[in-house]
Motif scaffolding. Structure first.
Motif, PDB file in Angstrom:
ATOM      1  N   PHE A 235       0.834  -1.209   0.000  1.00 32.05           N
ATOM      2  CA  PHE A 235       0.000   0.000   0.000  1.00 32.05           C
ATOM      3  C   PHE A 235       0.867   1.258   0.000  1.00 32.05           C
ATOM      4  N   SER A 236       1.876   1.290   0.844  1.00 32.83           N
ATOM      5  CA  SER A 236       2.742   2.464   0.929  1.00 32.83           C
ATOM      6  C   SER A 236       3.529   2.670  -0.358  1.00 32.83           C
ATOM      7  N   SER A 237       3.952   1.580  -1.000  1.00 31.87           N
ATOM      8  CA  SER A 237       4.714   1.715  -2.241  1.00 31.87           C
ATOM      9  C   SER A 237       3.853   2.282  -3.364  1.00 31.87           C
ATOM     10  N   VAL A 238       2.594   1.882  -3.437  1.00 33.31           N
ATOM     11  CA  VAL A 238       1.698   2.421  -4.464  1.00 33.31           C
ATOM     12  C   VAL A 238       1.503   3.922  -4.262  1.00 33.31           C
ATOM     13  N   LEU A 292      -1.166  10.907 -16.701  1.00 31.58           N
ATOM     14  CA  LEU A 292      -2.239  10.046 -16.199  1.00 31.58           C
ATOM     15  C   LEU A 292      -2.060   8.614 -16.689  1.00 31.58           C
ATOM     16  N   VAL A 293      -1.765   8.457 -17.972  1.00 29.54           N
ATOM     17  CA  VAL A 293      -1.561   7.110 -18.531  1.00 29.54           C
ATOM     18  C   VAL A 293      -0.352   6.450 -17.894  1.00 29.54           C
ATOM     19  N   LEU A 294       0.731   7.208 -17.707  1.00 25.91           N
ATOM     20  CA  LEU A 294       1.928   6.656 -17.077  1.00 25.91           C
ATOM     21  C   LEU A 294       1.642   6.210 -15.644  1.00 25.91           C
ATOM     22  N   THR A 295       0.874   7.006 -14.915  1.00 27.41           N
ATOM     23  CA  THR A 295       0.523   6.637 -13.540  1.00 27.41           C
ATOM     24  C   THR A 295      -0.313   5.366 -13.511  1.00 27.41           C
ATOM     25  N   LEU A 296      -1.263   5.256 -14.420  1.00 26.08           N
ATOM     26  CA  LEU A 296      -2.097   4.045 -14.479  1.00 26.08           C
ATOM     27  C   LEU A 296      -1.258   2.816 -14.823  1.00 26.08           C
ATOM     28  N   VAL A 297      -0.305   2.978 -15.739  1.00 20.48           N
ATOM     29  CA  VAL A 297       0.541   1.844 -16.120  1.00 20.48           C
ATOM     30  C   VAL A 297       1.410   1.396 -14.953  1.00 20.48           C
ATOM     31  N   VAL A 298       2.046   2.350 -14.269  1.00 17.81           N
ATOM     32  CA  VAL A 298       2.899   2.014 -13.125  1.00 17.81           C
ATOM     33  C   VAL A 298       2.089   1.351 -12.016  1.00 17.81           C
ATOM     34  N   THR A 299       0.900   1.876 -11.744  1.00 11.44           N
ATOM     35  CA  THR A 299       0.051   1.295 -10.700  1.00 11.44           C
ATOM     36  C   THR A 299      -0.407  -0.108 -11.088  1.00 11.44           C
ATOM     37  N   ALA A 300      -0.746  -0.301 -12.365  1.00 14.19           N
ATOM     38  CA  ALA A 300      -1.164  -1.627 -12.821  1.00 14.19           C
ATOM     39  C   ALA A 300      -0.030  -2.637 -12.703  1.00 14.19           C
ATOM     40  N   VAL A 301       1.194  -2.222 -13.015  1.00 14.45           N
ATOM     41  CA  VAL A 301       2.349  -3.110 -12.868  1.00 14.45           C
ATOM     42  C   VAL A 301       2.541  -3.498 -11.404  1.00 14.45           C
ATOM     43  N   GLN A 302       2.378  -2.534 -10.507  1.00 16.92           N
ATOM     44  CA  GLN A 302       2.519  -2.834  -9.080  1.00 16.92           C
ATOM     45  C   GLN A 302       1.458  -3.814  -8.607  1.00 16.92           C
ATOM     46  N   PHE A 303       0.223  -3.619  -9.032  1.00 16.71           N
ATOM     47  CA  PHE A 303      -0.833  -4.542  -8.625  1.00 16.71           C
ATOM     48  C   PHE A 303      -0.626  -5.918  -9.244  1.00 16.71           C
ATOM     49  N   GLY A 304      -0.071  -5.970 -10.452  1.00 16.49           N
ATOM     50  CA  GLY A 304       0.199  -7.265 -11.055  1.00 16.49           C
ATOM     51  C   GLY A 304       1.337  -8.000 -10.380  1.00 16.49           C
ATOM     52  N   ALA A 305       2.306  -7.237  -9.835  1.00 17.44           N
ATOM     53  CA  ALA A 305       3.458  -7.860  -9.182  1.00 17.44           C
ATOM     54  C   ALA A 305       3.217  -8.194  -7.717  1.00 17.44           C
ATOM     55  N   GLN A 306       2.105  -7.736  -7.144  1.00 16.79           N
ATOM     56  CA  GLN A 306       1.894  -7.954  -5.716  1.00 16.79           C
ATOM     57  C   GLN A 306       1.734  -9.433  -5.362  1.00 16.79           C
ATOM     58  N   LYS A 307       1.309 -10.248  -6.315  1.00 12.88           N
ATOM     59  CA  LYS A 307       1.105 -11.669  -6.034  1.00 12.88           C
ATOM     60  C   LYS A 307       2.414 -12.375  -5.692  1.00 12.88           C
ATOM     61  N   LYS A 308       3.543 -11.782  -6.095  1.00 11.92           N
ATOM     62  CA  LYS A 308       4.829 -12.426  -5.857  1.00 11.92           C
ATOM     63  C   LYS A 308       5.424 -12.108  -4.495  1.00 11.92           C
ATOM     64  N   PHE A 309       5.018 -10.977  -3.891  1.00 10.95           N
ATOM     65  CA  PHE A 309       5.661 -10.617  -2.628  1.00 10.95           C
ATOM     66  C   PHE A 309       4.697 -10.202  -1.533  1.00 10.95           C
ATOM     67  N   VAL A 310       3.416 -10.062  -1.837  1.00  9.38           N
ATOM     68  CA  VAL A 310       2.442  -9.673  -0.810  1.00  9.38           C
ATOM     69  C   VAL A 310       1.767 -10.920  -0.273  1.00  9.38           C
ATOM     70  N   HIS A 311       1.813 -11.081   1.047  1.00 14.79           N
ATOM     71  CA  HIS A 311       1.246 -12.256   1.702  1.00 14.79           C
ATOM     72  C   HIS A 311       0.129 -11.809   2.637  1.00 14.79           C
ATOM     73  N   TYR A 312      -1.080 -12.262   2.327  1.00 11.95           N
ATOM     74  CA  TYR A 312      -2.225 -11.937   3.169  1.00 11.95           C
ATOM     75  C   TYR A 312      -2.485 -13.101   4.132  1.00 11.95           C
ATOM     76  N   GLU A 313      -3.013 -12.776   5.302  1.00 15.44           N
ATOM     77  CA  GLU A 313      -3.200 -13.798   6.323  1.00 15.44           C
ATOM     78  C   GLU A 313      -4.192 -14.865   5.888  1.00 15.44           C
ATOM     79  N   ASP A 314      -5.176 -14.481   5.070  1.00 13.93           N
ATOM     80  CA  ASP A 314      -6.158 -15.469   4.623  1.00 13.93           C
ATOM     81  C   ASP A 314      -5.713 -16.217   3.387  1.00 13.93           C
ATOM     82  N   GLY A 315      -4.487 -15.887   2.892  1.00 14.87           N
ATOM     83  CA  GLY A 315      -3.939 -16.597   1.734  1.00 14.87           C
ATOM     84  C   GLY A 315      -4.388 -16.033   0.402  1.00 14.87           C
ATOM     85  N   ALA A 316      -5.238 -14.974   0.440  1.00 11.89           N
ATOM     86  CA  ALA A 316      -5.700 -14.367  -0.802  1.00 11.89           C
ATOM     87  C   ALA A 316      -4.768 -13.245  -1.206  1.00 11.89           C
ATOM     88  N   ALA A 317      -4.468 -13.176  -2.499  1.00 12.05           N
ATOM     89  CA  ALA A 317      -3.591 -12.113  -2.996  1.00 12.05           C
ATOM     90  C   ALA A 317      -4.412 -11.024  -3.636  1.00 12.05           C
TER      91      ALA A 317
END
Length: 317
Positions: A235-238, A292-317
């Motif tokens: 969240f903080s990185s986004v 605006l387009v650049l911001t959307l692209v960077v944010t989309a890349v971050q959300f796409g990469a979160q599955k590799k390093f973000v760990h939720y307690e319920d196991g959902a990414a």
């Protein structure tokens, strides 16, 4: 009393025709809701929605603020994508984001872990959070005096290492680093508060179980605390990346005219220079849409990469 309560709790009543009629209390409650939400909606429309629509319109037009507006289609976008200043602005902005976000978040995590071990941390939290609530203009002006060739920081480096004092704001290779230093210092306090809250929210039983299994300090931090803190770091990185892409006030105050040889020229400064420096509101709006387009692209890349390093307690990414 019971009749009044039942009337307030009942959302609607049945009519002979089978339609459900809303109760008088619910209609009154809805009107009060509109009254309280109204100012926020009006402010959003006036200061967000209308400027956004106006920027989209101007992106396809040519207008200097005085003459008649003329439509030019995609010419503004074509000219901006071919403009070396925009490309330089994009590179500088991405460099600021790639430098400030990892380093700033890394230091914030380390400081938060250190503060967690203290019993009395109020004074430290106030000191770290003070730059966040201080005007960015004031922060940039203070750092400008420190980073001058005869400033405190340059003089200290020259005295300690016996070298010529670096010209932080006049050297093209150091001006962008100076902007990054100020940005990291100004935003670190907020991330420290957020990470400290996240660390305190980790269950003590998990930490005790890891210690009983023989986990050392490094293993406890890297294998337990960091995975549990990863959603907050994400969240903080986004937020930090989006904020870095909008860097303007530090550059505007710290370095005159985007620094030597446009070394600190960012996209937002480029938009400002085109619109309010050259009165080319069409290209300025086109550059804003590109941001605006650049911001959307960077944010989309971050959300796409979160599955590799973000760990939720319920196991959902």
């Amino acid at each position: 009393m019971l009749d009044r309560l039942s009337t307030r709790d009942a959302p609607s009543v049945n009519t002979p025709g089978g339609l459900r009629k809303e109760s008088a209390w619910r209609r009154k409650d809805r009107r009060w809701g509109y009254l309280f939400v109204g100012p926020q909606l009006i402010g959003m429309v006036v200061f967000v929605l209308l400027p956004f629509v106006g920027s989209l319109v101007l992106a396809f037009a040519s207008w200097d603020g005085l003459s008649e507006l003329t439509w030019v289609g995609f010419d503004n976008f074509v000219s901006q994508l071919q403009d070396p200043l925009l490309l330089r602005s994009i590179v500088n902005t991405l460099l600021i984001a790639l430098i400030t976000v990892p380093i700033g978040l890394g230091f914030s995590v380390i400081i938060a872990v250190a503060l967690e071990k203290l019993k009395t941390r109020t004074l430290y939290l106030v000191l770290f959070f003070a730059p966040v609530v201080t005007s960015t203009v004031a922060v940039a002006m203070i750092w400008q005096q420190m980073l001058r060739a005869d400033g405190v920081l340059s003089t200290a480096i020259a005295t300690i290492f016996g070298v010529a004092p670096p010209d932080w704001l006049g050297d093209p290779s150091l001006a962008l680093i100076a902007v990054c230093i100020v940005s990291i210092w100004a935003s670190m306090g907020l991330n420290v508060i957020i990470f400290l809250a996240g660390l305190q929210n980790i269950s003590a039983s998990v930490i005790e179980a890891a210690k009983l299994d023989g986990a050392g300090a490094f293993t406890l931090f890297w294998r337990i605390r960091m995975p549990l803190l990863s959603p907050i770091i994400f969240f903080s990185s986004v937020i930090a990346f989006i904020s870095s892409l909008q860097t303007f006030d530090v550059v505007f105050v710290l370095t005159a005219n985007a620094g030597p040889d446009n070394a600190t020229r960012t996209i937002v400064y480029h938009i400002y220079d085109l619109g309010f420096g050259r009165f080319q509101f069409g290209p300025s709006s086109a550059a804003a849409v590109i941001l605006l387009v650049l911001t959307l692209v960077v944010t989309a890349v971050q959300f796409g990469a979160q599955k590799k390093f973000v760990h939720y307690e319920d196991g959902a990414a």
